[in-house]
Design a protein around this motif. Structure first.
Motif, PDB file in Angstrom:
ATOM      1  N   LEU A 215       0.860  -1.452   0.166  1.00  0.00           N
ATOM      2  CA  LEU A 215       0.015  -0.190  -0.090  1.00  0.00           C
ATOM      3  C   LEU A 215       0.834   1.009  -0.123  1.00  0.00           C
ATOM      4  CD1 LEU A 215      -2.691  -1.062   2.476  1.00  0.00           C
ATOM      5  CD2 LEU A 215      -3.212  -0.634   0.044  1.00  0.00           C
ATOM      6  N   ILE A 216       2.024   1.118   0.891  1.00  0.00           N
ATOM      7  CA  ILE A 216       2.800   2.438   0.742  1.00  0.00           C
ATOM      8  C   ILE A 216       3.459   2.715  -0.649  1.00  0.00           C
ATOM      9  CG2 ILE A 216       5.087   3.293   1.481  1.00  0.00           C
ATOM     10  CD1 ILE A 216       4.636   1.957   4.319  1.00  0.00           C
ATOM     11  N   THR A 217       3.754   1.597  -1.347  1.00  0.00           N
ATOM     12  CA  THR A 217       4.234   1.693  -2.587  1.00  0.00           C
ATOM     13  C   THR A 217       3.428   2.104  -3.561  1.00  0.00           C
ATOM     14  OG1 THR A 217       5.838   0.128  -2.210  1.00  0.00           O
ATOM     15  CG2 THR A 217       5.432   0.212  -4.477  1.00  0.00           C
ATOM     16  N   LEU A 218       2.101   1.792  -3.449  1.00  0.00           N
ATOM     17  CA  LEU A 218       1.059   2.431  -4.438  1.00  0.00           C
ATOM     18  C   LEU A 218       0.936   3.674  -4.348  1.00  0.00           C
ATOM     19  CD1 LEU A 218      -2.517   0.608  -5.200  1.00  0.00           C
ATOM     20  CD2 LEU A 218      -2.349   2.902  -4.542  1.00  0.00           C
ATOM     21  N   PHE A 219       0.816   4.131  -3.191  1.00  0.00           N
ATOM     22  CA  PHE A 219       0.817   5.566  -3.015  1.00  0.00           C
ATOM     23  C   PHE A 219       1.787   6.407  -3.270  1.00  0.00           C
ATOM     24  CE2 PHE A 219      -2.610   4.392   0.252  1.00  0.00           C
ATOM     25  CZ  PHE A 219      -3.638   4.847  -0.367  1.00  0.00           C
ATOM     26  N   LEU A 220       3.081   5.690  -3.197  1.00  0.00           N
ATOM     27  CA  LEU A 220       4.489   6.219  -3.279  1.00  0.00           C
ATOM     28  C   LEU A 220       4.384   6.572  -4.746  1.00  0.00           C
ATOM     29  CD1 LEU A 220       7.454   6.871  -2.146  1.00  0.00           C
ATOM     30  CD2 LEU A 220       8.197   4.560  -3.000  1.00  0.00           C
ATOM     31  N   PHE A 221       4.110   5.722  -5.687  1.00  0.00           N
ATOM     32  CA  PHE A 221       4.425   5.799  -7.127  1.00  0.00           C
ATOM     33  C   PHE A 221       3.254   6.324  -7.704  1.00  0.00           C
ATOM     34  CE2 PHE A 221       7.789   2.745  -6.476  1.00  0.00           C
ATOM     35  CZ  PHE A 221       8.895   3.499  -7.038  1.00  0.00           C
ATOM     36  N   TYR A 342       3.282  -1.180  -7.441  1.00  0.00           N
ATOM     37  CA  TYR A 342       4.199  -0.272  -8.439  1.00  0.00           C
ATOM     38  C   TYR A 342       3.468   0.203  -9.574  1.00  0.00           C
ATOM     39  CZ  TYR A 342       7.691   1.164 -11.638  1.00  0.00           C
ATOM     40  OH  TYR A 342       8.172   1.895 -12.909  1.00  0.00           O
ATOM     41  N   SER A 343       2.994  -0.809 -10.155  1.00  0.00           N
ATOM     42  CA  SER A 343       2.482  -0.439 -11.463  1.00  0.00           C
ATOM     43  C   SER A 343       1.043   0.117 -11.339  1.00  0.00           C
ATOM     44  CB  SER A 343       2.269  -2.200 -12.130  1.00  0.00           C
ATOM     45  OG  SER A 343       1.825  -1.997 -13.219  1.00  0.00           O
ATOM     46  N   VAL A 378       0.430   7.719   6.172  1.00  0.00           N
ATOM     47  CA  VAL A 378      -0.574   7.410   7.148  1.00  0.00           C
ATOM     48  C   VAL A 378      -0.630   5.736   7.297  1.00  0.00           C
ATOM     49  CG1 VAL A 378      -3.091   7.011   7.794  1.00  0.00           C
ATOM     50  CG2 VAL A 378      -2.159   9.195   6.946  1.00  0.00           C
ATOM     51  N   VAL A 379      -0.428   5.105   6.263  1.00  0.00           N
ATOM     52  CA  VAL A 379      -0.249   3.742   6.313  1.00  0.00           C
ATOM     53  C   VAL A 379       1.075   3.161   7.057  1.00  0.00           C
ATOM     54  CG1 VAL A 379       0.094   1.465   4.842  1.00  0.00           C
ATOM     55  CG2 VAL A 379      -1.552   3.225   4.172  1.00  0.00           C
ATOM     56  N   TRP A 380       2.036   4.171   7.003  1.00  0.00           N
ATOM     57  CA  TRP A 380       3.372   3.638   7.563  1.00  0.00           C
ATOM     58  C   TRP A 380       3.210   3.941   9.333  1.00  0.00           C
ATOM     59  CZ3 TRP A 380       6.001   7.172  10.535  1.00  0.00           C
ATOM     60  CH2 TRP A 380       7.082   6.675  11.233  1.00  0.00           C
ATOM     61  N   GLY A 381       2.490   5.039   9.391  1.00  0.00           N
ATOM     62  CA  GLY A 381       2.208   5.459  10.843  1.00  0.00           C
ATOM     63  C   GLY A 381       1.175   4.323  11.603  1.00  0.00           C
ATOM     64  N   PHE A 382       0.086   3.785  10.766  1.00  0.00           N
ATOM     65  CA  PHE A 382      -0.531   3.036  11.286  1.00  0.00           C
ATOM     66  C   PHE A 382       0.174   1.633  11.781  1.00  0.00           C
ATOM     67  CE2 PHE A 382      -3.707  -0.504  10.888  1.00  0.00           C
ATOM     68  CZ  PHE A 382      -4.591  -0.085  11.782  1.00  0.00           C
TER      69      PHE A 382
END
Length: 403
Positions: A215-221, A342-343, A378-382
């Motif tokens: 999820l972090i990667t989805l938002f990151l990219f 990522y994609s 937020v995902v990282w913090g949770f």
């Protein structure tokens, strides 16, 4: 397998990543010229970009897991050779349909990038894993951003087909080099291919670390894609009205930022991958305040691009380090499933930026990019809060006896 890799091998593997991923992104700076020559309308020319991305997504699911079953050294060479075939078909395409097919083939086999990352994770000594992953994945950034510059220049001088001729030759040459210069990486897994595919589904459903990093990667990219899919829009409009070559040169700023994040691998080796993820996502959100300033000077934009790409690469390297350390025996399928996020994120960013720019302008694109960065935070913090007070997440350098 902890045989380690040499500096020369790291360079070759980084070149593999750069060349392979370039076959997907090289079409973007020359899209208008290529589409016109191939007889595609401006609206239909987007199929040239979509073809590579669709092929890449399919390869992540269907081909990358093969790295958990067969010798990755041979697989890298074979996938590179087939990527070269796709690039050659694109270069020789007489019409749009053939070009779309060529780009889809190139994208399908360009997942050699993820096989390469899994190979590096497998052959690296534990204390060097993060450093090696960071060095090799820097090649991905060189490909994504550097090819914009090269394609813009070649497209304006020799024509857009020259870009794919060069990539076909480079991929074919690297296929030969890897077969003669890499350690063997034979697989000992007793799993079958269908079992590997099913394990990717189970990862999403049951593995908390994988789901959070996905999820972090989805938002990151999505944030990354919002910038690089839409940057040409404000730069090509008044008051700047830049051409393809000039816009492509902004890729150098992103390249500088991403390469500056190579240190993230060392931070991950030192057990700081989680902390690096948190402050890098905040840095990513802040960078959009600079990227938004395109009115009277482009200095702030350039600085913002450097910061943004630094943050993205730092998080990306940290995530891959954590996942390959947690799943050393199935790094191929884990990386393949991870890169599917990522994609999807890149596609989300591309859709967002064109939609937001059409309705409200560049400031709306920047707001969306910052929103995606904060969603990742937020995902990282949770997930960090849920692990605090329980067994802490151990990153690199675990003794083999604890696995």
């Amino acid at each position: 397998m902890d045989a380690g890799i040499t500096r020369a091998q790291r360079f070759v593997l980084a070149a593999v990543c750069a060349a392979a991923v370039s076959t997907i992104y090289a079409i973007q700076p020359v899209l208008a010229v290529a589409g016109s020559e191939l007889g595609l309308s401006p609206k239909s020319s987007g199929l040239l970009i979509a073809a590579g991305q669709v092929g890449y997504f399919a390869g992540l699911i269907l081909l990358v897991p093969l790295g958990d079953l067969v010798n990755r050294r041979g697989l890298i060479g074979g996938l590179l050779a087939l990527t070269a075939v796709g690039a050659a078909i694109t270069a020789a395409a007489p019409n749009g349909a053939v070009a779309v097919a060529g780009l889809a083939i190139a994208g399908l086999f360009a997942v050699v990038v993820q096989v390469t990352v899994a190979y590096v994770a497998a052959v690296s000594a534990p204390g060097e894993r993060g450093h090696n992953i960071g060095a090799v994945t820097a090649g991905v950034v060189v490909g994504i951003l550097g090819v914009r510059v090269v394609a813009g220049v070649l497209g304006d001088t020799l024509g857009w087909r020259a870009v794919y001729v060069a990539l076909a030759v480079l991929c074919a040459a690297l296929a030969l080099v890897t077969r003669g210069n890499l350690h063997a990486d034979a697989r000992a897994s007793g799993d079958r291919y269908i079992q590997i595919l099913w394990s990717m589904v189970r990862l999403v459903a049951t593995d908390r670390l994988f789901l959070s990093r996905g999820l972090i990667t989805l938002f990151l990219f999505a944030s990354f894609g919002t910038l690089w899919s839409g940057l040409a829009l404000p730069l090509g409009a008044d008051p700047w009205s830049f051409g393809t070559t000039a816009i492509g040169l902004f890729g150098l700023a992103g390249l500088a930022g991403a390469l500056g994040a190579r240190r993230a691998g060392r931070w991950a080796d030192a057990g700081r991958a989680q902390a690096v993820t948190g402050w890098s996502l905040l840095l990513l959100a802040v960078s959009w305040l600079l990227v938004a300033r395109t009115g009277t000077t482009l200095v702030w934009l350039v600085i913002g691009i450097v910061v943004l790409d630094f943050a993205v690469q730092a998080v990306h390297v940290s995530s891959q380090h954590l996942l390959t350390t947690a799943h050393p025996d199935r790094a191929g399928s884990v990386i393949g499933a991870y890169m599917a996020f990522y994609s999807l994120g890149s596609a989300l960013g591309a859709v967002t930026t064109t939609w937001a720019y059409t309705l409200w302008g560049w400031w709306a694109c920047c707001a969306a990019g910052a929103f995606y960065a904060m969603a990742g935070f937020v995902v990282w913090g949770f997930t960090s809060a849920r692990t605090r007070g329980r067994q802490p997440l151990k990153v690199p350098d675990l003794p083999v006896s604890t696995n």
